[in-house]
Scaffold this motif. Structure first.
Motif, mmCIF file in Angstrom:
data_model
loop_
_atom_site.group_PDB
_atom_site.id
_atom_site.type_symbol
_atom_site.label_atom_id
_atom_site.label_comp_id
_atom_site.label_asym_id
_atom_site.label_seq_id
_atom_site.Cartn_x
_atom_site.Cartn_y
_atom_site.Cartn_z
ATOM 1 N N VAL B 401 0.839 -1.211 0.000
ATOM 2 C CA VAL B 401 0.000 0.000 0.000
ATOM 3 C C VAL B 401 0.871 1.256 0.000
ATOM 4 O O VAL B 401 0.621 2.207 -0.747
ATOM 5 C CB VAL B 401 -0.950 -0.008 1.222
ATOM 6 C CG1 VAL B 401 -1.674 1.328 1.343
ATOM 7 C CG2 VAL B 401 -1.953 -1.147 1.100
ATOM 8 N N LEU B 402 1.905 1.249 0.837
ATOM 9 C CA LEU B 402 2.739 2.444 0.975
ATOM 10 C C LEU B 402 3.598 2.693 -0.258
ATOM 11 O O LEU B 402 4.122 3.786 -0.450
ATOM 12 C CB LEU B 402 3.627 2.328 2.217
ATOM 13 C CG LEU B 402 2.863 2.279 3.549
ATOM 14 C CD1 LEU B 402 3.817 2.043 4.708
ATOM 15 C CD2 LEU B 402 2.061 3.552 3.775
ATOM 16 N N ALA B 403 3.743 1.669 -1.099
ATOM 17 C CA ALA B 403 4.534 1.828 -2.321
ATOM 18 C C ALA B 403 3.678 2.326 -3.486
ATOM 19 O O ALA B 403 4.191 2.579 -4.576
ATOM 20 C CB ALA B 403 5.197 0.499 -2.680
ATOM 21 N N ASP B 404 2.365 2.474 -3.241
ATOM 22 C CA ASP B 404 1.444 2.776 -4.336
ATOM 23 C C ASP B 404 0.538 3.950 -3.938
ATOM 24 O O ASP B 404 -0.418 3.776 -3.188
ATOM 25 C CB ASP B 404 0.605 1.505 -4.594
ATOM 26 C CG ASP B 404 -0.391 1.696 -5.723
ATOM 27 O OD1 ASP B 404 -0.622 2.855 -6.144
ATOM 28 O OD2 ASP B 404 -0.953 0.684 -6.172
ATOM 29 N N PRO B 405 0.851 5.151 -4.444
ATOM 30 C CA PRO B 405 0.099 6.344 -4.014
ATOM 31 C C PRO B 405 -1.417 6.201 -4.181
ATOM 32 O O PRO B 405 -2.173 6.657 -3.324
ATOM 33 C CB PRO B 405 0.637 7.451 -4.918
ATOM 34 C CG PRO B 405 1.977 6.980 -5.358
ATOM 35 C CD PRO B 405 1.914 5.481 -5.404
ATOM 36 N N TYR B 408 -2.765 3.860 -1.587
ATOM 37 C CA TYR B 408 -2.582 4.513 -0.284
ATOM 38 C C TYR B 408 -3.686 5.535 -0.040
ATOM 39 O O TYR B 408 -4.286 5.596 1.026
ATOM 40 C CB TYR B 408 -1.212 5.185 -0.224
ATOM 41 C CG TYR B 408 -1.024 6.052 0.990
ATOM 42 C CD1 TYR B 408 -0.772 5.491 2.239
ATOM 43 C CD2 TYR B 408 -1.131 7.448 0.890
ATOM 44 C CE1 TYR B 408 -0.618 6.285 3.356
ATOM 45 C CE2 TYR B 408 -0.973 8.242 2.013
ATOM 46 C CZ TYR B 408 -0.715 7.670 3.240
ATOM 47 O OH TYR B 408 -0.579 8.452 4.349
ATOM 48 N N ARG B 409 -3.975 6.338 -1.089
ATOM 49 C CA ARG B 409 -5.039 7.357 -0.950
ATOM 50 C C ARG B 409 -6.406 6.706 -0.754
ATOM 51 O O ARG B 409 -7.251 7.212 -0.038
ATOM 52 C CB ARG B 409 -5.051 8.282 -2.170
ATOM 53 C CG ARG B 409 -3.958 9.324 -2.151
ATOM 54 C CD ARG B 409 -4.136 10.317 -1.012
ATOM 55 N NE ARG B 409 -2.836 10.792 -0.536
ATOM 56 C CZ ARG B 409 -2.623 11.330 0.656
ATOM 57 N NH1 ARG B 409 -3.630 11.479 1.511
ATOM 58 N NH2 ARG B 409 -1.432 11.725 1.023
#
Lengths: 247, 462
Positions: B401-405, B408-409
């Motif tokens: 999740v944190l690697a994919d904006p 993540y949003r």
């Protein structure tokens, strides 16, 4: 001076007012501030859990987002510590090295890079207990830790001395960790909560109305503790004081 | 394999007992403050730390040479020197020495190494009684517990606990918990053992290569009685205890007790060099995993440790969880980096029993980078698959999740956002644990990201 603003994930979600204060403060002192919109997190929760491989994606994205800027500034000591000292899950190419060297925590950016000492636009007529977060104190060297036999200094207290009206009170254990510790706050819940209780009680007994810090994550934990204990303490990030957003 | 230590569970139990945790925290914090007083009273303190670190690093880098020099000189002094590759060999050697002299009673002073080797039960099973003569260690022996601290072994007990243990075991008055009375009771109980014992054992704080002598630092004089009254003295020595020269001692003696208890020096600094007339002296040099650790790039610095316990006294987690919660011979920060070298699976929780605050590294008189080693151990625990399923899987998800904006949003600003989703993804279902003793933070109506997009669009429109 062009500065990229890094807003840590929990500040984005829970404390946008801290990010807004940081943005306004940097603009007020003459920086041209850019907010790269694709930012997420520096990877610290993963790195601190030992999960280097899982941190690689977030770290690579972080470098991509910020490689083009001369300075990257964040209102969070522990995140900056991760970027500077632990962003090692990805290859250390020129971009990664640049980002790691040029990422600054807000207090050190104001104190060391911009060398600002006075905040005449701010006013804070309260008794404030300063929370030395461990990441800023012992990793970023914001201040002289009490363990070390060397002359005292404190960058955050130097900055706060430039705020009209402020009164600083000192807890008995100014350097003691509050027990947040990232994932520690949930994986080691009993010890974490006990440390938090001891911390907020120490500040309250010192007469503080506010606990202020450069790390909102520590304050989030302490606020939860103080509210559960029913202590009338308030919590504020140093950006909010220095910008005059909280008075 | 041995059972995994559950530090959280043990800590929870410890914390529920208010009088004990309060005393424990304040007593050890008091030692830390006394240590600060001493450390800040010596202008060259930080230089001493650097020097001590360098001497230890030098010695460890030439350990084989110094060990052989030590053996040569000790042998020339009339000491019989033994080499033990591991705990089992150490125990066997001790047993052989004692059996040869038909010893049935051994008095001993405090030694973490013999705890590490689990020597007491080994000898007891072979008909040799072992009496600990250090007050704290004796309390722990009588109460069938491990030492909870390497310098103050019974620091987790209140005086009333000690009165209870002594009343049950050595016949003191259970209603009298006066420390002086209890110490005297223990002293009277122990004295006859010194006279009856066929052998005495000590540990070793420093083994000096150039003289072949062993230095033991104590506050009670019990090491001197143990070593000097019986005809036979055995000293167990971890191979990392070597220092090159007698003159190097000055650096370490100045810091050991100051770091440990905040006193300038221990009451006794005893140098043992040769057997007394008609007696015998044996030194056992013990490896037990130390040379393997010396080969570990990230962890060999832990061999510099002089066992002062300063890292434990300053550790906010140790002070609030007690030494026994670490489930091993070594507790606190130093335990978190030493115990996993013995058994990673058993001690996989210990590197996580830390906030990485770094105070331990700052008080360490030999500048071991303790908190950085804790951080590194977490990586080893994760690599070896010892994290546990939930933590491992949630970290994997969070990493994606944190690697994919966009994802993540969706997590942070989606319809069921924040309190249920974002922190769950980031911190693997924290709020069950968070909410037990803390109020939850309230997610803002608008993230900074949303505020910025709206605000800057407005400005652009103006």
């Amino acid at each position: 001076m062009k500065v990229a603003l890094f807003v840590p994930c929990f500040i984005d979600t829970f404390f946008p007012e801290v990010a807004i204060a940081t943005l306004e403060l940097l603009e007020r002192v003459g920086c041209e501030v850019v907010y790269p919109p694709d930012q997420t997190c520096c990877g610290q929760p993963l790195g601190n859990s030992g999960c280097q491989q899982d941190a690689a994606g977030a770290e690579a994205l972080f470098v991509r987002n910020f490689a083009a800027y001369d300075y990257i500034v964040a209102p969070s000591g522990s995140c900056v510590h991760h970027v500077r000292d632990h962003l090692t899950a990805i290859p250390q190419d020129a971009a990664a090295k640049h980002v790691r060297a040029q990422t600054f925590e807000l207090v050190e950016f104001l104190h060391d890079v911009l060398q600002i000492r006075d905040f005449p636009w701010a006013r804070f007529e309260h008794k404030v207990g300063w929370h030395n977060s461990c990441g800023t104190l012992r990793q970023l060297h914001h201040a002289q830790p009490s363990e070390i036999n060397a002359p005292f200094f404190s960058k955050p207290l130097t900055l706060l001395a430039g705020v009209p009206g402020i009164e600083l009170v000192s807890p008995k254990r100014p350097d003691e960790c509050c027990g947040f510790g990232g994932t520690f706050c949930v994986t080691e819940e009993p010890v974490s909560a006990r440390m938090g209780y001891d911390k907020v009680r120490d500040h309250q007994q010192a007469g503080a109305d506010f606990i202020a810090s450069a790390d909102m994550s520590c304050l989030m934990h302490q606020k939860g503790c103080a509210e559960r204990l029913g202590l009338p303490l308030r919590f504020v990030h140093i950006a909010q004081i220095l910008n005059g957003s909280v008075r | 394999m041995s059972r995994r230590v559950d530090h959280v569970k043990a800590a929870r139990t410890f914390i529920q007992d208010e009088p004990h945790i309060k005393f424990h925290d304040q007593r050890l914090w008091g030692l830390r403050q006394l240590r600060d007083g001493q450390a800040h009273g010596i202008a060259e303190w930080e230089q001493l730390r650097e020097l001590a670190s360098q001497i230890k690093e030098h010695t460890l880098s030439h350990l084989g040479d110094y060990l052989e020099q030590f053996e040569r000189n000790a042998t020339a002094n009339g000491v019989i020197v033994h080499w033990a590759a591991d705990a089992a060999e150490h125990n066997r050697i001790v047993h052989e020495i004692l059996s040869a002299q038909a010893v049935t009673l051994l008095v001993k002073s405090k030694s973490m190494l013999t705890e590490e080797c689990e020597m007491r039960p080994y000898l007891e099973a072979r008909g040799i009684a072992v009496v600990e003569t250090d007050l704290g260690e004796r309390i722990q022996q009588l109460d069938h517990e491990m030492p909870s601290h390497i310098v103050v072994p019974a620091v987790h007990k209140l005086r009333g606990d000690v009165a209870q243990v002594f009343a049950e075991n050595i016949g003191t008055d259970p209603t009298n918990d006066d420390p002086a009375y209890l110490a005297e009771g223990m002293r009277q109980d122990t004295r006859p053992y010194f006279l009856k014992a066929g052998a005495g054992m000590t540990g070793c704080n420093f083994a000096v290569a150039e003289t072949g002598s062993v230095v033991v630092c104590t506050n009670e004089g019990n090491a001197d009685l143990s070593a000097n009254v019986p005809p036979l003295h055995i000293a167990s020595i971890g191979i990392e205890k070597l220092i090159p020269r007698q003159s190097d001692l000055g650096v370490f003696i100045r810091m050991l007790s100051r770091s440990a208890l905040g006193s300038p020096i221990t009451q006794y600094t005893s140098h043992f060099r040769a057997p007394k007339a008609g007696g015998a002296m044996h030194f056992i040099l013990v490896d037990n995993g130390r040379s393997a650790r010396l080969a570990m790039d990230d962890f060999w610095y832990s061999l510099k440790c002089i066992r002062c316990g300063a890292c434990m006294n300053t550790c906010p987690v140790y002070r609030r969880s007690g030494g026994l919660s670490y489930g091993g011979v070594y507790a606190g920060p130093i335990g978190a980096i030493i115990n996993p070298t013995f058994d990673l699976k058993k001690y996989s929780a210990l590197p996580f029993a830390s906030t990485l605050n770094g105070s331990c590294s700052n008080v360490c008189p030999v500048k071991i980078n303790i908190h950085e080693q804790i951080y590194k151990w977490r990586q080893i625990v994760a690599e070896q698959g010892e994290l546990g399923f939930i933590k491992k899987e949630s970290m994997k998800l969070a990493g994606k999740v944190l690697a994919d904006p966009k994802r993540y949003r969706a997590f942070s600003e989606g319809s069921n956002r924040a309190i249920d989703t974002l922190p769950r993804a980031l911190l693997y279902n924290p709020f069950n644990a968070w909410g037990k003793q803390r109020e939850l933070p309230t997610p803002a109506a608008q993230t900074f990201h949303q505020w910025y997009a709206a605000q800057r669009k407005e400005q652009a429109d103006e």
